[in-house]
Scaffold this motif. Structure first.
Motif, PDB file in Angstrom:
ATOM      1  N   TYR A  39       0.828  -1.208   0.000  1.00 19.99           N
ATOM      2  CA  TYR A  39       0.000   0.000   0.000  1.00 19.99           C
ATOM      3  C   TYR A  39       0.865   1.262   0.000  1.00 19.99           C
ATOM      4  O   TYR A  39       0.584   2.224  -0.715  1.00 19.99           O
ATOM      5  CB  TYR A  39      -0.929   0.009   1.220  1.00 19.99           C
ATOM      6  CG  TYR A  39      -2.021  -1.040   1.176  1.00 19.99           C
ATOM      7  CD1 TYR A  39      -2.581  -1.439  -0.032  1.00 19.99           C
ATOM      8  CD2 TYR A  39      -2.488  -1.633   2.349  1.00 19.99           C
ATOM      9  CE1 TYR A  39      -3.578  -2.403  -0.070  1.00 19.99           C
ATOM     10  CE2 TYR A  39      -3.491  -2.593   2.316  1.00 19.99           C
ATOM     11  CZ  TYR A  39      -4.026  -2.983   1.104  1.00 19.99           C
ATOM     12  OH  TYR A  39      -5.016  -3.939   1.076  1.00 19.99           O
ATOM     13  N   GLY A  40       1.898   1.265   0.811  1.00 18.39           N
ATOM     14  CA  GLY A  40       2.789   2.413   0.842  1.00 18.39           C
ATOM     15  C   GLY A  40       3.516   2.609  -0.471  1.00 18.39           C
ATOM     16  O   GLY A  40       3.680   3.734  -0.946  1.00 18.39           O
ATOM     17  N   VAL A  94       3.759   8.752  -7.260  1.00 21.01           N
ATOM     18  CA  VAL A  94       4.316  10.106  -7.231  1.00 21.01           C
ATOM     19  C   VAL A  94       5.701  10.123  -7.866  1.00 21.01           C
ATOM     20  O   VAL A  94       6.075  11.073  -8.560  1.00 21.01           O
ATOM     21  CB  VAL A  94       4.370  10.635  -5.779  1.00 21.01           C
ATOM     22  CG1 VAL A  94       4.969  12.036  -5.737  1.00 21.01           C
ATOM     23  CG2 VAL A  94       2.978  10.655  -5.167  1.00 21.01           C
ATOM     24  N   PHE A  95       6.484   9.057  -7.654  1.00 24.44           N
ATOM     25  CA  PHE A  95       7.803   8.970  -8.277  1.00 24.44           C
ATOM     26  C   PHE A  95       7.672   8.988  -9.802  1.00 24.44           C
ATOM     27  O   PHE A  95       8.482   9.618 -10.501  1.00 24.44           O
ATOM     28  CB  PHE A  95       8.513   7.702  -7.820  1.00 24.44           C
ATOM     29  CG  PHE A  95       9.914   7.565  -8.370  1.00 24.44           C
ATOM     30  CD1 PHE A  95      10.937   8.346  -7.884  1.00 24.44           C
ATOM     31  CD2 PHE A  95      10.193   6.653  -9.365  1.00 24.44           C
ATOM     32  CE1 PHE A  95      12.228   8.231  -8.382  1.00 24.44           C
ATOM     33  CE2 PHE A  95      11.469   6.520  -9.882  1.00 24.44           C
ATOM     34  CZ  PHE A  95      12.498   7.316  -9.385  1.00 24.44           C
ATOM     35  N   SER A 123      15.916   6.241   6.561  1.00 29.20           N
ATOM     36  CA  SER A 123      16.447   6.410   5.204  1.00 29.20           C
ATOM     37  C   SER A 123      15.475   7.176   4.312  1.00 29.20           C
ATOM     38  O   SER A 123      15.886   8.043   3.521  1.00 29.20           O
ATOM     39  CB  SER A 123      16.782   5.047   4.584  1.00 29.20           C
ATOM     40  OG  SER A 123      15.622   4.264   4.378  1.00 29.20           O
ATOM     41  N   LYS A 124      14.176   6.903   4.424  1.00 32.29           N
ATOM     42  CA  LYS A 124      13.213   7.571   3.541  1.00 32.29           C
ATOM     43  C   LYS A 124      12.973   9.025   3.947  1.00 32.29           C
ATOM     44  O   LYS A 124      12.815   9.891   3.076  1.00 32.29           O
ATOM     45  CB  LYS A 124      11.900   6.779   3.512  1.00 32.29           C
ATOM     46  CG  LYS A 124      12.030   5.400   2.894  1.00 32.29           C
ATOM     47  CD  LYS A 124      12.634   5.481   1.491  1.00 32.29           C
ATOM     48  CE  LYS A 124      12.669   4.121   0.820  1.00 32.29           C
ATOM     49  NZ  LYS A 124      13.541   3.150   1.518  1.00 32.29           N
ATOM     50  N   VAL A 125      12.929   9.297   5.240  1.00 26.66           N
ATOM     51  CA  VAL A 125      12.788  10.693   5.665  1.00 26.66           C
ATOM     52  C   VAL A 125      14.026  11.485   5.243  1.00 26.66           C
ATOM     53  O   VAL A 125      13.914  12.626   4.755  1.00 26.66           O
ATOM     54  CB  VAL A 125      12.575  10.777   7.191  1.00 26.66           C
ATOM     55  CG1 VAL A 125      12.650  12.227   7.666  1.00 26.66           C
ATOM     56  CG2 VAL A 125      11.214  10.180   7.564  1.00 26.66           C
ATOM     57  N   SER A 174       6.604  12.292  -0.809  1.00 21.46           N
ATOM     58  CA  SER A 174       6.205  10.885  -0.868  1.00 21.46           C
ATOM     59  C   SER A 174       7.296   9.986  -0.305  1.00 21.46           C
ATOM     60  O   SER A 174       6.998   8.970   0.336  1.00 21.46           O
ATOM     61  CB  SER A 174       5.875  10.485  -2.309  1.00 21.46           C
ATOM     62  OG  SER A 174       7.043  10.397  -3.106  1.00 21.46           O
ATOM     63  N   ALA A 175       8.568  10.346  -0.531  1.00 18.51           N
ATOM     64  CA  ALA A 175       9.662   9.567   0.050  1.00 18.51           C
ATOM     65  C   ALA A 175       9.614   9.649   1.571  1.00 18.51           C
ATOM     66  O   ALA A 175       9.710   8.631   2.272  1.00 18.51           O
ATOM     67  CB  ALA A 175      11.005  10.060  -0.477  1.00 18.51           C
TER      68      ALA A 175
END
Length: 412
Positions: free
Chosen positions: A228-229, A236-237, A290-292, A382-383
């Protein structure tokens, strides 16, 4: 690393991966250029891009076949068939019958055959290396893929200028046959013992039953939350891919675009190379940090709009993104039963790919309302959202280091 280098089966699989990635890079650039050369139309190159990427969304349908068939035969057979199919282009060219329709007809066939390869390689890897070596092994595979793309995307342009696009198809056919030879040297326990080792004791399942078994496994695990994520993040990517040239045009035109694409690829390559340095940390918290961090770097790259700083920030942000591939592959391989690994890997691959072309299709439209930089800020958001998503969902946040995962780790 030394243990992996002494593992003959693993090195044969890795060498085959390197050769087939070289062929893929040469083929993609040559095919897109040949379509443009034959038509002079961006419409046809757009169709070609769709035909190359579209079959990836169907990868999950091949999962039951990957789990049922001999992995070595899949790896060898797909390379041989692709080598024969791609020879059709030089043949029609040398006989004077080359047309854009011949090139477009070959594209989806090659792409569909290629959808067998990565799930089969993913399913084969846990049979060749120890659990604690999975992140390192997947890191080498990701480095091979990204490194070959970086190098041979550039090399193919030079070769096309010197030799012509049609000759590149001949070279690509040779890479398929070499890869088939290397894959033939990989001996897997599943091929020796037979799938699951209990086939005679269990009733035969239909294709649909096997497909649904893989889907239901994902639905009953935390993998469904990851899906889902990923759906939103990849959508968006994809929008970002659509506006990336226009974004680059603000800070240097086509030169900036080429540099941005190069540093993004270099960041992914570096991340894959460094992923074994973070595999001892909990997977859930790795995704959060890592994503933030990646989102913050991308947002800063958009904000500064100064080419040197933007390049540096994109490179650093994509290092964090590049670490994800080997870590996630290893997480799935450590936790999913071997009998379901092909189905689960192909399903996750389909989901991670399917929304990118959809996002790319709508990204240009979205930019008309919020601007190119607005879309790029959405990519950054989104990341970061993906990391916050892991933080807010306890089963994802609690995922342990990859080396500590087993069949019970992912179950809800």
């Amino acid at each position: 690393m030394s243990d992996l280098r002494s593992n003959r089966e693993f090195m044969s699989l890795l060498a085959g991966r390197v050769i087939t990635n070289i062929g893929d890079s040469l083929y993609f650039i040559a095919a897109m250029w040949l379509v443009f050369e034959l038509t002079g139309s961006a419409l046809y190159t757009g169709i070609a891009g769709f035909l190359v990427r579209g079959p990836a969304a169907l990868q999950f349908l091949l999962g039951p076949l990957v789990d049922d068939w001999s992995l070595r035969r899949i790896l060898v057979g797909t390379q041989l068939i692709q080598g024969v199919v791609i020879l059709a282009i030089p043949i029609v060219a040398f006989t004077g019958h080359l047309s854009v329709w011949a090139v477009l007809a070959v594209m989806p066939i090659l792409s569909l055959l290629n959808q067998f390869v990565y799930p089969a390689q993913s399913a084969a890897l846990p049979q060749l290396v120890e659990d604690e070596q999975l992140v390192q092994a997947n890191s080498l595979f990701a480095m091979a893929r990204n490194g070959m793309d970086m190098l041979f995307n550039a090399v193919s342009g030079v070769l096309i200028a010197i030799l012509g696009a049609v000759i590149i198809f001949l070279i690509d056919a040779v890479t398929f046959f070499i890869a088939a030879f290397l894959f033939a040297g990989v001996v897997l326990t599943s091929d020796i013992e037979g799938k699951m080792g209990e086939a005679d004791e269990e009733p035969e399942q239909s294709y649909m039953e096997k497909l649904m078994e893989g889907i239901n496994y994902v639905r009953g695990s935390v993998l469904v939350a990851i899906v889902y994520g990923a759906l939103l993040a990849n959508f968006v990517f994809g929008a970002g891919i659509a506006v990336f040239p226009a974004f680059a045009d603000q800070i240097g035109g086509s030169v900036a675009y080429g540099l941005l694409m190069s540093v993004a690829g270099a960041g992914v390559f570096a991340g894959a190379m460094l992923s074994n340095l973070v595999d001892q940390y909990p997977y859930g918290w790795f995704q959060i940090y890592s994503k933030v961090f990646a989102g913050a770097c991308i947002a800063a790259a958009v904000y500064v709009l100064w080419l040197p700083a933007t390049l540096a920030l994109v490179f650093i942000g994509f290092i964090a993104i590049g670490m994800d591939g080997p870590m996630t592959e290893s997480m799935i391989q450590s936790s999913v039963p071997e009998s379901l690994l092909g189905r689960v890997s192909s399903l996750m691959g389909s989901v991670s790919t399917a929304m990118i072309p959809v996002g790319a299709l709508l990204g240009g439209v979205l930019s008309e309302f919020i601007g190119v930089n607005g879309v790029m800020y959405l990519v950054a958001a989104s990341a970061a959202f993906y990391g916050v998503y892991f933080l807010l969902y306890p089963p994802l946040r609690a995922l342990p280091p990859v080396a500590q995962m087993d069949a019970s780790t992912l179950r809800l």
